[in-house]
Design an enzyme around this catalytic site. Structure first.
Site, PDB file in Angstrom:
ATOM      1  N   LYS A 117      35.198  24.632  38.865  1.00 14.77           N
ATOM      2  CA  LYS A 117      36.144  25.662  39.306  1.00 14.77           C
ATOM      3  C   LYS A 117      35.455  27.016  39.424  1.00 14.77           C
ATOM      4  CE  LYS A 117      39.014  27.432  36.199  1.00 14.77           C
ATOM      5  NZ  LYS A 117      38.921  28.921  36.132  1.00 14.77           N
TER       6      LYS A 117
ATOM      7  N   ARG B  43      33.448  31.363  43.094  1.00 12.47           N
ATOM      8  CA  ARG B  43      32.357  32.306  43.375  1.00 12.47           C
ATOM      9  C   ARG B  43      31.718  32.028  44.732  1.00 12.47           C
ATOM     10  NH1 ARG B  43      32.979  32.332  37.994  1.00 12.47           N
ATOM     11  NH2 ARG B  43      32.199  34.102  36.760  1.00 12.47           N
TER      12      ARG B  43
ATOM     13  N   GLY C 144      43.419  34.504  37.264  1.00 13.67           N
ATOM     14  CA  GLY C 144      42.951  35.801  36.794  1.00 13.67           C
ATOM     15  C   GLY C 144      41.583  36.175  37.321  1.00 13.67           C
TER      16      GLY C 144
ATOM     17  N   ARG D 130      48.288  40.351  32.139  1.00 13.55           N
ATOM     18  CA  ARG D 130      46.877  40.424  31.759  1.00 13.55           C
ATOM     19  C   ARG D 130      46.281  41.762  32.172  1.00 13.55           C
ATOM     20  NH1 ARG D 130      44.477  34.540  33.385  1.00 13.55           N
ATOM     21  NH2 ARG D 130      42.593  35.369  32.381  1.00 13.55           N
TER      22      ARG D 130
ATOM     23  N   SER E  10      36.527  41.047  28.778  1.00 18.15           N
ATOM     24  CA  SER E  10      36.282  40.024  29.790  1.00 18.15           C
ATOM     25  C   SER E  10      35.015  40.356  30.556  1.00 18.15           C
ATOM     26  CB  SER E  10      37.462  39.952  30.770  1.00 18.15           C
ATOM     27  OG  SER E  10      37.185  39.044  31.823  1.00 18.15           O
TER      28      SER E  10
ATOM     29  N   GLN F  88      34.763  39.267  33.572  1.00 15.98           N
ATOM     30  CA  GLN F  88      35.196  39.214  34.973  1.00 15.98           C
ATOM     31  C   GLN F  88      35.199  40.583  35.641  1.00 15.98           C
ATOM     32  OE1 GLN F  88      38.960  37.196  34.649  1.00 15.98           O
ATOM     33  NE2 GLN F  88      37.996  35.248  34.082  1.00 15.98           N
TER      34      GLN F  88
ATOM     35  N   ASP G 171      35.962  28.361  27.415  1.00 19.72           N
ATOM     36  CA  ASP G 171      36.851  27.464  28.152  1.00 19.72           C
ATOM     37  C   ASP G 171      36.787  26.030  27.645  1.00 19.72           C
ATOM     38  OD1 ASP G 171      38.060  29.346  29.726  1.00 19.72           O
ATOM     39  OD2 ASP G 171      36.779  29.042  31.466  1.00 19.72           O
TER      40      ASP G 171
ATOM     41  N   ARG H  83      44.349  24.544  29.828  1.00 27.33           N
ATOM     42  CA  ARG H  83      43.511  24.172  28.681  1.00 27.33           C
ATOM     43  C   ARG H  83      44.367  23.684  27.505  1.00 27.33           C
ATOM     44  NH1 ARG H  83      39.173  23.713  31.772  1.00 27.33           N
ATOM     45  NH2 ARG H  83      38.574  25.672  32.737  1.00 27.33           N
TER      46      ARG H  83
END
Length: 439
Positions: free
Chosen positions: A28, A33, A98, A127, A170, A172, A315, A389
């Site tokens: 994923k 990306r 997200g 978030r 994060s 990200q 994860d 998850r």
């Protein structure tokens, strides 16, 4: 996609054994990306073996809305990129993805009037995005938001140069700026502040840039990343590797039940941090071996507790928690505060669900501790919390329980692993799929 209803619960039956061979689903994280980088290139890029998860679908939907050409060719995706010129004045809805939302927010600084909304106000809508939005503002962007949360509107232009972004909550946010940087005339000298979380996804982002011909340099601890400006993403062909986070759940199921399971398409030297899940399971006593890109598990061996810093494989923490719940002793995952900022609070909500199953669980602000049990009763209904998850964790426990376990909202597995239940069925698991009891 998986032949199941749009919304469903799942009843997990105890499994006597799991046996067979699977090809790991596509990653994923790499799929999203690669799709974004392909859109930022001029010309056509073929992304070979792309994931079909909801996150991948969200990225494709947003890229199409921004003006990219998207064609599905078998298991591949062909992208005709828009380069450094996504369409202006577009509203993008990344659903509950997200990372997709954040990556696109960085690129939105190339546009005027891009607005981000979500139809998951109680998940993605809550978030935090403030650290990224503040960095974009320091680069010259105009930003409107709801106290750093969606809906968000971003307008450029932005300048290059030195910019700081917090990596405390994060990675990200930094990845979003990395995708933007080569398309700015001055590039970016990116300084990451705070206790940097999740190094592995940052390295995957830098690896993606390299695959598309973009030059970048980084300090060993990733506290400083330098990307020259005026570069172009190079169109071409990239192949998505197998997915370690989802595979961690398959492996956790395999080690906890008798049988032999082989999982192929897991690159031995992959940059995904969740590759460490294999070493954790081995440390717990699992009979797990690797030959090139194939991992073989001989299940049913006694497991014992471990204490690990989980930040490098966040994860996979919930999948490994399933193994911990069936191991002797008390397992602690340390330094996992970022789990509170996912689709649900993966520390407190996990504690509540495991306690519902009769386990002893403790939490701190940044840790989760589970005392294993040799006998899991089952026979209850557990809440999937809209989190893929969490659903994986509960499914592994259901396979090991003494009575069937019902998990609500199991359709949310599609966010990352649409074929999860079908793959386990191929190994001998048994499920029923009644209509969902809640949305």
């Amino acid at each position: 996609m998986d032949g199941l209803p749009d919304k469903f619960d799942v009843i997990v039956y105890p499994a006597a054994e799991l046996r067979g061979e699977l090809r790991a689903q596509p990653s994923k994280n790499y799929t999203t990306r690669y799709l974004l980088a392909a859109a930022l290139a001029q010309g056509e890029t073929r992304v070979v073996g792309a994931a079909t998860s909801e996150d991948a679908g969200a990225m494709l939907r947003c890229l199409r809305d921004w003006g990219a050409g998207v064609a599905l060719v078998g298991e591949d995706v062909v992208i005709r990129g828009f380069g450094a010129r996504p369409s202006a004045g577009v509203t993008l809805n990344p659903g509950n993805a997200g990372a997709v939302a954040r990556f696109l927010m960085g690129v939105a600084a190339l546009t005027t009037g891009t607005t981000f909304v979500t139809d998951y106000p109680d998940s993605l809508g809550k978030r935090p995005q403030g650290d990224l939005l503040e960095a974009l503002e320091r680069l010259g962007a105009r930003v409107q938001s709801q106290d750093g949360r969606l809906p968000v509107t971003i307008s450029g232009p932005v300048r290059g140069g030195v910019v700081e972004v917090s990596a405390e909550r994060s990675s990200q946010y930094a990845s979003a700026l990395i995708f933007l940087a080569p398309l700015l005339p001055g590039g970016l000298d990116l300084r990451l502040t705070g206790d940097i979380k999740s190094h592995a996804p940052l390295r995957q982002t830098l690896d993606t840039l390299a695959a598309f011909g973009v030059q970048a340099s980084a300090a060993g601890d990733l506290s400083r990343i330098t990307i020259p400006g005026g570069q172009a993403y190079r169109a071409g062909r990239v192949t998505v590797p197998g997915d370690y986070p989802g595979s961690a759940a398959i492996l956790a199921a395999a080690v906890t039940r008798p049988g032999v399971v082989r999982l192929t398409n897991l690159r031995e030297h992959d940059l995904q941090g969740e590759r460490e899940a294999l070493a954790v399971l081995q440390e717990m006593g699992a009979d797990l071996t690797r030959e090139s890109d194939t991992v073989t598990v001989r299940g049913g061996q006694p497991l014992h507790a471990v204490t690990r810093d989980g930040d490098g494989f966040t994860d996979a923490v919930q999948a490994l928690t399933a193994a911990a719940a069936l191991a002797s002793g008390t397992t602690t995952w340390e330094n996992v505060a970022t789990l509170r900022l996912k689709e649900c609070d993966r520390i407190s909500d996990t504690r509540r669900e495991l306690e519902r199953l009769g386990l002893t669980v403790e939490e701190t602000a940044d840790s989760l501790t589970v005392t294993g049990t040799p006998a899991l009763a089952g026979g209850v209904t557990a809440d999937g919390h809209g989190d893929h998850r969490m659903i994986m964790l509960l499914t592994v426990l259901g396979l090991n329980a003494q009575a069937p376990l019902r998990i609500t909202g199991a359709h949310h597995i599609r966010k990352s692993y649409p074929q999860f239940f079908r793959h386990l069925e191929a190994l001998g698991a048994r499920f029923e799929y009644p209509e969902a009891t809640r949305a």
